[in-house]
Design a protein around this motif. Structure first.
Motif, PDB file in Angstrom:
ATOM      1  N   UNK A  11       0.892  -1.051  -0.053  1.00  0.00           N
ATOM      2  CA  UNK A  11      -0.094  -0.114   0.095  1.00  0.00           C
ATOM      3  C   UNK A  11       0.965   1.259   0.042  1.00  0.00           C
ATOM      4  N   UNK A  12       2.081   1.077   0.462  1.00  0.00           N
ATOM      5  CA  UNK A  12       2.868   2.162   0.339  1.00  0.00           C
ATOM      6  C   UNK A  12       3.666   2.336  -0.951  1.00  0.00           C
ATOM      7  N   UNK A  13       3.539   1.616  -1.632  1.00  0.00           N
ATOM      8  CA  UNK A  13       4.027   1.788  -2.982  1.00  0.00           C
ATOM      9  C   UNK A  13       5.121   0.706  -3.444  1.00  0.00           C
ATOM     10  N   UNK A  14       5.519  -0.025  -2.199  1.00  0.00           N
ATOM     11  CA  UNK A  14       6.736  -0.899  -2.426  1.00  0.00           C
ATOM     12  C   UNK A  14       6.590  -2.292  -3.392  1.00  0.00           C
ATOM     13  N   UNK A  15       7.190  -2.589  -3.993  1.00  0.00           N
ATOM     14  CA  UNK A  15       6.883  -4.089  -4.799  1.00  0.00           C
ATOM     15  C   UNK A  15       7.959  -5.092  -4.009  1.00  0.00           C
ATOM     16  N   UNK A  16       7.043  -6.020  -3.810  1.00  0.00           N
ATOM     17  CA  UNK A  16       7.591  -7.251  -3.035  1.00  0.00           C
ATOM     18  C   UNK A  16       7.849  -8.412  -3.901  1.00  0.00           C
ATOM     19  N   UNK A  17       9.295  -9.005  -3.631  1.00  0.00           N
ATOM     20  CA  UNK A  17       9.873  -9.889  -4.543  1.00  0.00           C
ATOM     21  C   UNK A  17      10.121 -11.148  -3.511  1.00  0.00           C
ATOM     22  N   UNK A  18      10.213 -12.136  -4.048  1.00  0.00           N
ATOM     23  CA  UNK A  18      10.723 -13.399  -3.339  1.00  0.00           C
ATOM     24  C   UNK A  18      11.907 -13.761  -4.035  1.00  0.00           C
ATOM     25  N   UNK A  19      13.134 -13.881  -3.570  1.00  0.00           N
ATOM     26  CA  UNK A  19      14.522 -14.099  -3.894  1.00  0.00           C
ATOM     27  C   UNK A  19      14.970 -15.600  -4.029  1.00  0.00           C
ATOM     28  N   UNK A  20      15.802 -16.097  -5.055  1.00  0.00           N
ATOM     29  CA  UNK A  20      16.178 -17.323  -4.681  1.00  0.00           C
ATOM     30  C   UNK A  20      15.076 -18.646  -4.844  1.00  0.00           C
ATOM     31  N   UNK A  21      14.246 -18.300  -5.658  1.00  0.00           N
ATOM     32  CA  UNK A  21      13.292 -19.493  -5.951  1.00  0.00           C
ATOM     33  C   UNK A  21      13.818 -20.348  -6.994  1.00  0.00           C
ATOM     34  N   UNK A  22      13.438 -21.655  -6.556  1.00  0.00           N
ATOM     35  CA  UNK A  22      13.973 -22.706  -7.770  1.00  0.00           C
ATOM     36  C   UNK A  22      12.720 -23.703  -7.969  1.00  0.00           C
ATOM     37  N   UNK A  23      12.878 -24.662  -8.489  1.00  0.00           N
ATOM     38  CA  UNK A  23      11.597 -25.508  -8.914  1.00  0.00           C
ATOM     39  C   UNK A  23      11.321 -26.442  -7.784  1.00  0.00           C
ATOM     40  N   UNK A  24      11.826 -26.504  -6.538  1.00  0.00           N
ATOM     41  CA  UNK A  24      11.313 -27.023  -5.541  1.00  0.00           C
ATOM     42  C   UNK A  24      10.561 -26.063  -4.533  1.00  0.00           C
ATOM     43  N   UNK A  25      11.180 -24.928  -4.245  1.00  0.00           N
ATOM     44  CA  UNK A  25      10.616 -24.051  -3.549  1.00  0.00           C
ATOM     45  C   UNK A  25       9.170 -23.331  -4.070  1.00  0.00           C
ATOM     46  N   UNK A  26       9.108 -23.269  -5.440  1.00  0.00           N
ATOM     47  CA  UNK A  26       8.171 -22.599  -6.117  1.00  0.00           C
ATOM     48  C   UNK A  26       6.896 -23.154  -5.599  1.00  0.00           C
ATOM     49  N   UNK A  27       6.786 -24.946  -5.592  1.00  0.00           N
ATOM     50  CA  UNK A  27       5.720 -25.476  -5.191  1.00  0.00           C
ATOM     51  C   UNK A  27       4.889 -25.172  -4.115  1.00  0.00           C
ATOM     52  N   UNK A  28       5.848 -24.962  -3.192  1.00  0.00           N
ATOM     53  CA  UNK A  28       5.077 -24.520  -1.870  1.00  0.00           C
ATOM     54  C   UNK A  28       4.614 -23.143  -1.785  1.00  0.00           C
ATOM     55  N   UNK A  29       4.834 -22.398  -2.460  1.00  0.00           N
ATOM     56  CA  UNK A  29       4.317 -20.899  -2.623  1.00  0.00           C
ATOM     57  C   UNK A  29       3.111 -20.919  -3.412  1.00  0.00           C
ATOM     58  N   UNK A  30       2.799 -21.996  -4.194  1.00  0.00           N
ATOM     59  CA  UNK A  30       1.558 -22.083  -5.115  1.00  0.00           C
ATOM     60  C   UNK A  30       0.330 -22.287  -4.311  1.00  0.00           C
ATOM     61  N   UNK A  31       0.412 -22.768  -3.059  1.00  0.00           N
ATOM     62  CA  UNK A  31      -0.458 -23.046  -2.072  1.00  0.00           C
ATOM     63  C   UNK A  31      -0.586 -22.067  -0.746  1.00  0.00           C
ATOM     64  N   UNK A  32       0.290 -20.926  -0.751  1.00  0.00           N
ATOM     65  CA  UNK A  32       0.649 -19.944   0.360  1.00  0.00           C
ATOM     66  C   UNK A  32       0.678 -18.848  -0.627  1.00  0.00           C
ATOM     67  N   UNK A  33      -0.429 -18.152  -0.981  1.00  0.00           N
ATOM     68  CA  UNK A  33      -0.226 -16.788  -1.798  1.00  0.00           C
ATOM     69  C   UNK A  33       0.029 -15.749  -1.099  1.00  0.00           C
TER      70      UNK A  33
END
Length: 232
Positions: free
Chosen positions: A139-161
């Motif tokens: 809301x303050x205008x900052x863009x949020x990024x996740x760093x160092x994502x790979x093919x294993x980690x990405x799966x977990x974040x698909x269910x945790x938005x």
């Protein structure tokens, strides 16, 4: 842009740690147009061989103090806009540090959280707290990024938005997958989480082409020269 040599240590950085001798700025580049869209702000250490050990387990308040010093150093330079900065997840879980972050007087930042796996280890209540704080930053205008994502980690974040603007694919994952169809699959999954996908580890024209063909829109790596501040 050419790499520059450090001529001295900015006083604000020297106050934080004598190991920090300057700031390194790495271009963030649009893969299609080759236009620079931002820079990542990194610390230059007196002994870069131990950089991971140096930053490991640094307190959240220390990370905010370092960020404040970096922003102050770059404020009146041509490089003070569209910055990508790194912060640990603990900044979101420790109220004092988060309030310092929220109160920063600066242009909107691209905030990369560098230890995404640690989010998954939080309790349900802590995860809810993290999500609330991320929404405040957005809301303050900052863009949020996740760093160092790979093919294993990405799966977990698909269910945790999370309220994300972008995903950074880890360079080791890129190098491992760049000659396989799995890289495109990884990029596609990342786009399910955020509107931008950046691939790290671009070192050659072949790497850039590979990342572009996989569908990523941004790149970062030694293919584009970095430079340091102060400049020669």
């Amino acid at each position: 842009m050419t790499a520059q040599n450090l001529i001295d240590t900015p006083p604000r950085l020297e106050y934080i740690s004598q190991e920090i001798v300057g700031i390194k700025l790495e271009p963030i580049v649009a893969l299609t147009s080759l236009r620079q869209v931002g820079v990542e702000v990194l610390s230059v250490l007196a002994d870069m061989r131990h950089s991971e050990d140096f930053f490991c387990d640094r307190p959240a308040d220390w990370s905010i103090t370092l960020l404040e010093a970096q922003l102050a150093t770059l404020k009146n330079t041509p490089h003070g806009h569209n910055l990508f900065i790194n912060l640990p997840i603990t900044v979101l879980t420790e109220p004092t540090s988060f309030q310092r972050l929220i109160r920063l007087s600066c242009v909107p930042l691209n905030i990369e959280f560098v230890d995404p796996a640690s989010i998954l280890a939080l309790s349900v209540a802590q995860k809810q707290f993290v999500v609330q704080n991320l929404h405040q930053l957005s809301r303050r205008g900052h863009a949020i990024w996740l760093d160092d994502i790979d093919d294993v980690l990405v799966q977990s974040f698909l269910s945790f938005r999370l309220p994300l603007s972008g995903i950074k694919i880890d360079k080791e994952a890129f190098w491992r997958l760049r000659d396989t169809p799995e890289l495109r699959q990884l990029v596609s999954l990342c786009f399910q989480l955020a509107g931008k996908v950046l691939i790290e580890g671009i070192e050659t024209e072949r790497d850039r082409t590979c990342a572009l063909q996989a569908g990523a829109d941004l790149g970062q790596g030694y293919y584009w020269p970095s430079w340091t501040w102060p400049e020669d």
